[in-house]
Design a protein around this motif. Structure first.
Motif: not given
Length: 103
Positions: A19, A23, A26-27, A35, A65, A69, A74-75, A78-79, A82
């Protein structure tokens, strides 16, 4: 029982590392670690309930994701990750419950 715990720990570490690799660009470093730790814990804890199907849920979340993406933010990615993890994990738990019920 010890083998199941060892496998859960290994899966937790591997899923968190994978993970983080997905990510990290992106973060920022702090949120990327958070995360990754959350994803690792989710896979490790779900291992005790749905065993190998926790890996299927993890793969579905990563795929969701990556796909979202590429198409969006990115938001949203991410959702969607999840949501994909939750849906596949719940479906897997229902599958195992149905299988145990018919035994």
């Amino acid at each position: 029982m010890d083998l199941i715990i060892v496998i859960a720990v290994v899966l937790t570490v591997l899923s968190a590392a994978l993970t983080f690799l997905v990510v990290r660009r992106d973060l920022r470093p702090g949120p990327a670690v958070a995360v990754s730790a959350g994803a690792g814990l989710a896979v490790g804890l779900c291992w005790f309930l749905i065993l190998y199907l926790a890996l299927a849920a993890f793969v579905a979340a990563l795929l969701a994701y990556v796909v979202v993406r590429r198409l969006g933010s990115v938001k949203a990615a991410a959702w969607s990750g999840v949501a994909a993890y939750a849906m596949v994990a719940l479906a897997s738990a229902a599958l195992i419950a149905a299988a145990l019920e018919t035994m």
